[in-house]
Design a protein around this motif. Sequence first.
Motif, PDB file in Angstrom:
ATOM      1  N   VAL A  15       7.322  -0.501  -1.417  1.00  0.00           N
ATOM      2  CA  VAL A  15       8.697  -0.270  -1.858  1.00  0.00           C
ATOM      3  C   VAL A  15       8.683  -0.120  -3.384  1.00  0.00           C
ATOM      4  CG1 VAL A  15      11.054  -1.135  -1.817  1.00  0.00           C
ATOM      5  CG2 VAL A  15       9.467  -1.734   0.039  1.00  0.00           C
ATOM      6  N   PHE A  87       7.094  -9.759  -3.804  1.00  0.00           N
ATOM      7  CA  PHE A  87       8.086 -10.799  -4.090  1.00  0.00           C
ATOM      8  C   PHE A  87       7.695 -12.052  -3.322  1.00  0.00           C
ATOM      9  CE2 PHE A  87      11.206  -7.160  -4.690  1.00  0.00           C
ATOM     10  CZ  PHE A  87      11.334  -7.343  -6.060  1.00  0.00           C
ATOM     11  N   VAL A  88       7.899 -13.196  -3.978  1.00  0.00           N
ATOM     12  CA  VAL A  88       7.618 -14.474  -3.325  1.00  0.00           C
ATOM     13  C   VAL A  88       8.800 -15.410  -3.580  1.00  0.00           C
ATOM     14  CG1 VAL A  88       6.178 -16.555  -3.391  1.00  0.00           C
ATOM     15  CG2 VAL A  88       5.110 -14.294  -3.444  1.00  0.00           C
ATOM     16  N   CYS A  99       8.138 -17.848   1.444  1.00  0.00           N
ATOM     17  CA  CYS A  99       7.936 -16.581   2.130  1.00  0.00           C
ATOM     18  C   CYS A  99       7.538 -15.517   1.123  1.00  0.00           C
ATOM     19  CB  CYS A  99       9.180 -16.155   2.923  1.00  0.00           C
ATOM     20  SG  CYS A  99      10.620 -15.830   1.924  1.00  0.00           S
ATOM     21  N   ARG A 100       7.012 -14.436   1.644  1.00  0.00           N
ATOM     22  CA  ARG A 100       6.456 -13.383   0.792  1.00  0.00           C
ATOM     23  C   ARG A 100       6.856 -12.030   1.395  1.00  0.00           C
ATOM     24  NH1 ARG A 100       1.332 -12.755  -2.547  1.00  0.00           N
ATOM     25  NH2 ARG A 100       1.371 -15.023  -2.722  1.00  0.00           N
ATOM     26  N   SER A 101       7.182 -11.100   0.507  1.00  0.00           N
ATOM     27  CA  SER A 101       7.595  -9.776   0.984  1.00  0.00           C
ATOM     28  C   SER A 101       6.384  -8.901   1.250  1.00  0.00           C
ATOM     29  CB  SER A 101       8.495  -9.109  -0.060  1.00  0.00           C
ATOM     30  OG  SER A 101       7.710  -8.628  -1.130  1.00  0.00           O
ATOM     31  N   ASN A 102       6.667  -7.740   1.827  1.00  0.00           N
ATOM     32  CA  ASN A 102       5.621  -6.730   1.901  1.00  0.00           C
ATOM     33  C   ASN A 102       5.342  -6.211   0.484  1.00  0.00           C
ATOM     34  OD1 ASN A 102       8.241  -5.720   2.016  1.00  0.00           O
ATOM     35  ND2 ASN A 102       7.539  -3.721   2.710  1.00  0.00           N
ATOM     36  N   ILE A 104       5.281  -4.250  -2.898  1.00  0.00           N
ATOM     37  CA  ILE A 104       6.181  -3.435  -3.711  1.00  0.00           C
ATOM     38  C   ILE A 104       5.339  -2.776  -4.795  1.00  0.00           C
ATOM     39  CG2 ILE A 104       8.129  -4.958  -3.244  1.00  0.00           C
ATOM     40  CD1 ILE A 104       7.824  -6.052  -6.104  1.00  0.00           C
ATOM     41  N   ASP A 184       5.458   4.002   6.203  1.00  0.00           N
ATOM     42  CA  ASP A 184       4.760   3.464   7.367  1.00  0.00           C
ATOM     43  C   ASP A 184       5.784   3.110   8.450  1.00  0.00           C
ATOM     44  OD1 ASP A 184       5.925   1.100   6.575  1.00  0.00           O
ATOM     45  OD2 ASP A 184       4.111   0.323   5.609  1.00  0.00           O
ATOM     46  N   ASP A 186       7.061   0.347   9.622  1.00  0.00           N
ATOM     47  CA  ASP A 186       8.136  -0.584   9.276  1.00  0.00           C
ATOM     48  C   ASP A 186       9.158   0.081   8.362  1.00  0.00           C
ATOM     49  OD1 ASP A 186       7.137  -2.627  10.815  1.00  0.00           O
ATOM     50  OD2 ASP A 186       5.962  -3.508   9.186  1.00  0.00           O
ATOM     51  N   ALA A 187       8.662   0.888   7.439  1.00  0.00           N
ATOM     52  CA  ALA A 187       9.576   1.568   6.527  1.00  0.00           C
ATOM     53  C   ALA A 187      10.396   2.624   7.261  1.00  0.00           C
ATOM     54  CB  ALA A 187       8.797   2.193   5.376  1.00  0.00           C
TER      55      ALA A 187
ATOM     56  N   LEU B   3      10.150 -12.693   9.302  1.00  0.00           N
ATOM     57  CA  LEU B   3      11.481 -13.273   9.228  1.00  0.00           C
ATOM     58  C   LEU B   3      12.597 -12.264   9.431  1.00  0.00           C
ATOM     59  CD1 LEU B   3      10.882 -15.591   6.135  1.00  0.00           C
ATOM     60  CD2 LEU B   3      10.913 -16.254   8.540  1.00  0.00           C
ATOM     61  N   PHE B   8      13.744  -2.467   4.188  1.00  0.00           N
ATOM     62  CA  PHE B   8      12.578  -1.986   3.443  1.00  0.00           C
ATOM     63  C   PHE B   8      11.741  -3.157   2.931  1.00  0.00           C
ATOM     64  CE2 PHE B   8      15.374   1.738   3.234  1.00  0.00           C
ATOM     65  CZ  PHE B   8      14.489   2.697   3.698  1.00  0.00           C
ATOM     66  N   LEU B   9      12.401  -4.241   2.571  1.00  0.00           N
ATOM     67  CA  LEU B   9      11.651  -5.444   2.205  1.00  0.00           C
ATOM     68  C   LEU B   9      11.544  -6.327   3.443  1.00  0.00           C
ATOM     69  CD1 LEU B   9      12.928  -6.539  -1.321  1.00  0.00           C
ATOM     70  CD2 LEU B   9      10.689  -5.601  -0.708  1.00  0.00           C
ATOM     71  N   ARG B  10      10.339  -6.504   3.884  1.00  0.00           N
ATOM     72  CA  ARG B  10      10.097  -7.350   5.059  1.00  0.00           C
ATOM     73  C   ARG B  10       9.421  -8.628   4.586  1.00  0.00           C
ATOM     74  NH1 ARG B  10       8.297  -2.507   5.794  1.00  0.00           N
ATOM     75  NH2 ARG B  10       6.112  -3.145   5.744  1.00  0.00           N
ATOM     76  N   TRP B  11       9.881  -9.718   5.140  1.00  0.00           N
ATOM     77  CA  TRP B  11       9.441 -11.019   4.643  1.00  0.00           C
ATOM     78  C   TRP B  11       8.713 -11.783   5.734  1.00  0.00           C
ATOM     79  CZ3 TRP B  11      10.575 -12.494  -0.465  1.00  0.00           C
ATOM     80  CH2 TRP B  11      11.423 -11.624  -1.160  1.00  0.00           C
ATOM     81  N   GLU B  12       7.669 -12.472   5.281  1.00  0.00           N
ATOM     82  CA  GLU B  12       6.957 -13.360   6.195  1.00  0.00           C
ATOM     83  C   GLU B  12       6.880 -14.739   5.571  1.00  0.00           C
ATOM     84  OE1 GLU B  12       3.188 -11.883   7.356  1.00  0.00           O
ATOM     85  OE2 GLU B  12       3.994 -10.191   8.502  1.00  0.00           O
ATOM     86  N   GLY B  13       6.990 -15.752   6.383  1.00  0.00           N
ATOM     87  CA  GLY B  13       6.923 -17.118   5.886  1.00  0.00           C
ATOM     88  C   GLY B  13       7.673 -18.034   6.819  1.00  0.00           C
ATOM     89  N   SER B  14       8.026 -19.164   6.310  1.00  0.00           N
ATOM     90  CA  SER B  14       8.788 -20.110   7.132  1.00  0.00           C
ATOM     91  C   SER B  14       9.614 -21.001   6.229  1.00  0.00           C
ATOM     92  CB  SER B  14       7.850 -20.957   8.000  1.00  0.00           C
ATOM     93  OG  SER B  14       7.029 -21.755   7.180  1.00  0.00           O
ATOM     94  N   PHE B  15      10.733 -21.430   6.762  1.00  0.00           N
ATOM     95  CA  PHE B  15      11.627 -22.332   6.036  1.00  0.00           C
ATOM     96  C   PHE B  15      11.825 -23.592   6.869  1.00  0.00           C
ATOM     97  CE2 PHE B  15      12.562 -18.244   4.202  1.00  0.00           C
ATOM     98  CZ  PHE B  15      12.790 -18.525   2.860  1.00  0.00           C
TER      99      PHE B  15
END
Lengths: 263, 266
Positions: A15, A87-88, A99-102, A104, A184, A186-187, B3, B8-15
């Motif tokens: 992104v 991004f985190v 959590c962490r973004s895909n 960028i 891709d 997901d996008a 999550l 467009f911004l896909r996030w992985e993790g846990s809360f």
Amino acid sequence: MIKKGYIKDNRSFNVPYIPGENYTFYINFDKPISDPDFADFVLQIRRGDELVVDNAATLQRHFIRNISYNIYCEFIFPAIPEGCYQFVIYDKVKQIEKCRSNSIECTNDPFGVLAKVEYRNKSDLYEFQYESNVFHNIFSLPIFQVDLQFETDRKQYRNVSDRRIRNLRSFRDKVITAELYWLDDDAHEAASAMFMHSDIKFNGTYYEPKGAYEIETVVLLNIAKGRIELYVAATGSTLNVLVWSQDGFNIVSQNGFNMIQIR
Amino acid sequence: MQLNKNNFLRWEGSFNEASFTAEAVNDDLQTDTKVKEVTLQPLANDISTYGIDYSTFEITQQVNTDKPASWNPINGNLTIFLPEGVQPGVLNLRYRWEDLNQNLSNEATIAVTVIARATGWRVHPPSFVCVMEGGVRTGYSRYNSLQRYYLDDSTTVSPLETKGNDAGDPDYVAPVLDHANCPVTEYVSHNLSFSPDGYESACQMLFPASSYYTSKDQPYLTYGVTLASNQALTLPAADGWYGNLAQAFRVASGTIIEVRQCNFIP
């Protein structure tokens, strides 16, 4: 999920962000979270484990139900070197990554391929809770217009007395074909979801999808072009204005492309 | 863990999740076999930190599959329809819900205890009789049998159940004084005149049939004597009577009496 075959090029879509530009993101959690430590969360920009920007923006909560919430953010992308980052969301007290973004990509867009995209919907859509806030998604996307056509819908008759053609109804649409570059899966899913929104704006102009979002798949690539036909719509929510002329009332869109003539 | 999607911004993790309670609490209610449906508010005693999303109420086990329970998410009323011809016993309905944060509750049970309707014994009208003694009515009535009936609405149990109305039975209904339906058989109890001259002359009718009578309990005058048909009555010389003879003739035993005064010549 079925695995893709024949992939020789496994690149993914990053992104893009341009330093100094304003952006937003909204984490449309599949299930809103209720983490009580939100006050300790900060937005970081990292390259792998390397911390690049510690507090890139202020995170905000959008409460959905009681104490459950989604996270959103409005920010100006910081001036950092071009390259790929993530991004985190980081808990600075517990010192754990939440959590962490895909990926960028920070880019200065030297070739001008990026368009500023804003979109939102009139109602909740895809876990975006639009109805209870005024949030707009703002991204930069590599999108180009590759075709322009005009569509007209006209009903006419020939006047008996002077033999002139008279318009009973005349309607014209400007239709462009737009392509999004190298997304891709997901996008593409995100782009498809974007084009389901009611209010879509590219570089300040509203567009309305005409048909379905299509992917031009290349079996050897993990990324592909996306294509869609879009009506160029009037700007803002006031789509049309009423104009009186010698031929009667004309309902003309503000961009001048659409017209309904009433005699 | 991923999550989100469609972004467009896909996030992985846990809360972490804030601690919460989503507890559906069992309910018990009692009804009887007459009742066709019961309504209750099963969520009234359930416990939720975030609040219950009434629209997510789900019945996982029905009481009556032919007519499933009806849930009203507006007022929280659950109406349970009991099966046709339900017998005494316990019927269980199970349910669960989600709270406003989409947390699923446990399954709770609503135990509907169906009891038999309370019954008692009362007189069985067709068994009504007048109490007789020596072939004549005593002024009392009684019922020879009792019938079972429901206490809640006084209707007779169907099919009919009866038993003898016998003294000693805890449900025994004793005879009651009932002049209206069982008048006592008439008695001779009136002032008979006499002739001191003492020879019989022609008898004359003193009283027409059924003109005077009273009961043993309320003697009209001094005497209350039951006569058999054609029985001659000799009144004793007491209470100012002088031993004169009167004859009374029972025309129809126990019901109609003619009393004649007969003059006797001594």
